[in-house]
Write an enzyme that holds these catalytic residues in place. Sequence first.
Site, PDB file in Angstrom:
ATOM      1  N   ASP A 148     137.001 -16.556 -28.491  1.00  0.00           N
ATOM      2  CA  ASP A 148     136.683 -16.343 -29.896  1.00  0.00           C
ATOM      3  C   ASP A 148     135.184 -16.141 -30.061  1.00  0.00           C
ATOM      4  O   ASP A 148     134.369 -16.880 -29.489  1.00  0.00           O
ATOM      5  CB  ASP A 148     137.145 -17.564 -30.693  1.00  0.00           C
ATOM      6  CG  ASP A 148     136.854 -17.456 -32.167  1.00  0.00           C
ATOM      7  OD1 ASP A 148     137.421 -16.553 -32.804  1.00  0.00           O
ATOM      8  OD2 ASP A 148     136.062 -18.276 -32.669  1.00  0.00           O
ATOM      9  N   GLU A 180     136.302 -11.490 -27.673  1.00  0.00           N
ATOM     10  CA  GLU A 180     136.201 -10.969 -29.031  1.00  0.00           C
ATOM     11  C   GLU A 180     134.722 -10.637 -29.187  1.00  0.00           C
ATOM     12  O   GLU A 180     133.890 -11.531 -29.387  1.00  0.00           O
ATOM     13  CB  GLU A 180     136.632 -12.002 -30.063  1.00  0.00           C
ATOM     14  CG  GLU A 180     136.594 -11.452 -31.480  1.00  0.00           C
ATOM     15  CD  GLU A 180     136.940 -12.499 -32.533  1.00  0.00           C
ATOM     16  OE1 GLU A 180     137.561 -12.126 -33.545  1.00  0.00           O
ATOM     17  OE2 GLU A 180     136.567 -13.673 -32.359  1.00  0.00           O
TER      18      GLU A 180
END
Length: 735
Positions: free
Chosen positions: A352, A388
């Site tokens: 993330d 990401e």
Amino acid sequence: MRSTGAARTVVWPGRPDPLGATWDGLGVNFALFSAHAEKVELCLFDSDGSREIERITLPECTDDVWHAYLPEARPGLLYGYRVHGPYDPSRGHRFNANKLLLDPYAKALEGPLRWSDAHFGYRMGAAREDLSIDRRDNARGMPKCRVIDPAFTWGLERRPRVPWTDTIIYEAHVRGQTLRHPDIAPGLRGTFTGLASQPMIDHLKTLGVTAVELLPVHGFTDDRHLVERSLHNYWGYASICFFAPEPSYMTGRSTREFKNMVARLHDAGIEVILDVVYNHTGEGNHLGPTLSFRGIDNASYYLLQPQDKRFYQDHTGTGNTLNLAHPRVLQMVMDSLRHWVVDMHVDGFRFDLATTLARESHGYDNGAGFLDAVRQDPVLAGVKMIAEPWDIGPGGYRVGQFPSGWSEWNDRYRDTVRRFWRGDEGMLPELAARLTGSADIFDNARRRPWSSINFVTSHDGFTLADLTAYNVKHNEANQENNRDGHDANFSFNHGVEGPTDDPFIKAVRRRQGRNMLATLLLSQGTPMLTAGDELLRSQQGNNNAYCQDNEVSWIDWPGLGPDERAASRFVARLTSLRRAHPVLRRGRFLHGREVSADGLKDITWINPQGVEKAAEQWRDGHSRCLGLLLNGKAGPHLSADGTPDLDGVLLLIVNAGDAAADFILPAVPGGGAWRCLLDTGDEEGRPTASPGFKLLVTGKPVSLPGRTCWLYELIEADAGAGMPLSSGLGGPAHG
């Protein structure tokens, strides 16, 4: 606490490594890093965690690690820490020994976090609140850490080790995936065990996916402001313990449940990828609670503002940022990754806001310490690493800029496919780049097409069904006045906002969903599906359902009807086609430079006239129809065992316009006929003609309906077939 007359626990000095609580078969070693602490107390609790029975001052500190060995301790022991030191926020220190703290290395957590003001290290409501100190004990409402016995019999379990070229990812939520599944025992729904149940494995196998990517399963907090509004941190992006599985996803107390899930999925040939959140923690900003890192060594664990260390640097939008430039924080992240690979047998990670992890003092650096540590680590070699590639900090958007060996979420793929099928003008050049693995972004530093994680939807944003049913987001249920969530969704409701009984609109919406799914599974690169898209799952227009732990987010298995089941069969058809045709998942970028013996290039763009698209034709912004010819016989593509990875010739034709388009099927060297493999005009993608139907190349156009995708396979002419065809694309390579 235990009375002064009670027998005391035997305490030995222990070792500074490994960090955490480690059962060695004889006793338990405790080790906690804190560079600025003045004293560390180990707190032991009774079997249900309700009562603190003893405090033990850790007797030794070596290299900033406080440690002790308890020869009488055993697995199952519940514990926490109290860390003494200065409470001086202006200098970055927020020690408060009144607060029980979680061990960052705890392998298991016991009990829920029950919110109260006592979890905050300062007196709430005071002037300049966080500069004061709160002396209430928060232990009663805190989860406890539990010592585990890591022994587990893996038996014949083997990692699937699916090559990147063959990987199809299915992004799923442990709880929402199974909570309403009628064929899974009620007590197992919403858990790791439920996810590994036979009904779920059967669904995943039938669907044809090779990996499940689980939304965060590290122990996380349920934010107080959500709980007070009867909402919950459903997605789990608020990690507080990077080594322990989230307790609410387990039926009991044993971490073996997670291992059993992995073993069962591996037995089915399905890999397990974890969505991990190492960029921040659930402790929030300077007004957040003191649960672990903040009270252990705030100045080491977090990036603080250099001009005023009372405040945090926030590259994540969550209030804090972990300081991976600190060697002990970097060590914690690396130890966590190795733990999940070695002890829990996971196959990969999706990071993330990965840009945050690669920030140095000057900003993002693809040679940052974290990225270098991952690259050289032998345990992580061969593990799938997915970034990401953005955060909200300066220069945070870094798609295509991570090092070789990494794959990245490709949001340009997402937006291009949505806009093309919505009918936006001028999208053909962008679509062509995305169909071929986004070479314009990733073809550098010897990276491969699988570096691009292609997706049309993810947990964050509209579901596939909602992309075709809503023009704008509808996040009112989040109680943020619909201000949260993205506004640029590139969606289209086809005439009615939300649900409708109009059969024409419903049919068009399903068709558009099939078009986007077909584009996804027929593109070069690594496809990622979002759980429930294969079942037409809707979130009622909510594009930020992070706090919706209810029917908005859960898959409605009992409500599946004929349309939903047909949609699932359509996805299975697509994954089957992808498996059957290596030319759809090449390991090298296709640039039209390699040719087969008959002179046909590996890739050719076809215009509606059935010939190669000329350069000037790409500038026609009104064109919404395109053909892509892939020659599976061109180029020295080899399988892992060295055998030629040959395929036939495929033709993909797309028409995003409202009206039908005339399209001449191209002639190829040697002649042949085209057989339809996929037609998105059908609910299950079946060709409209009878099985085995052959369409001769006649030079006459066929009518490609609007909003349709066709996939054809070349059936080569044989000596007696009577199909001599002139070549429109043969001879030497050209273009």
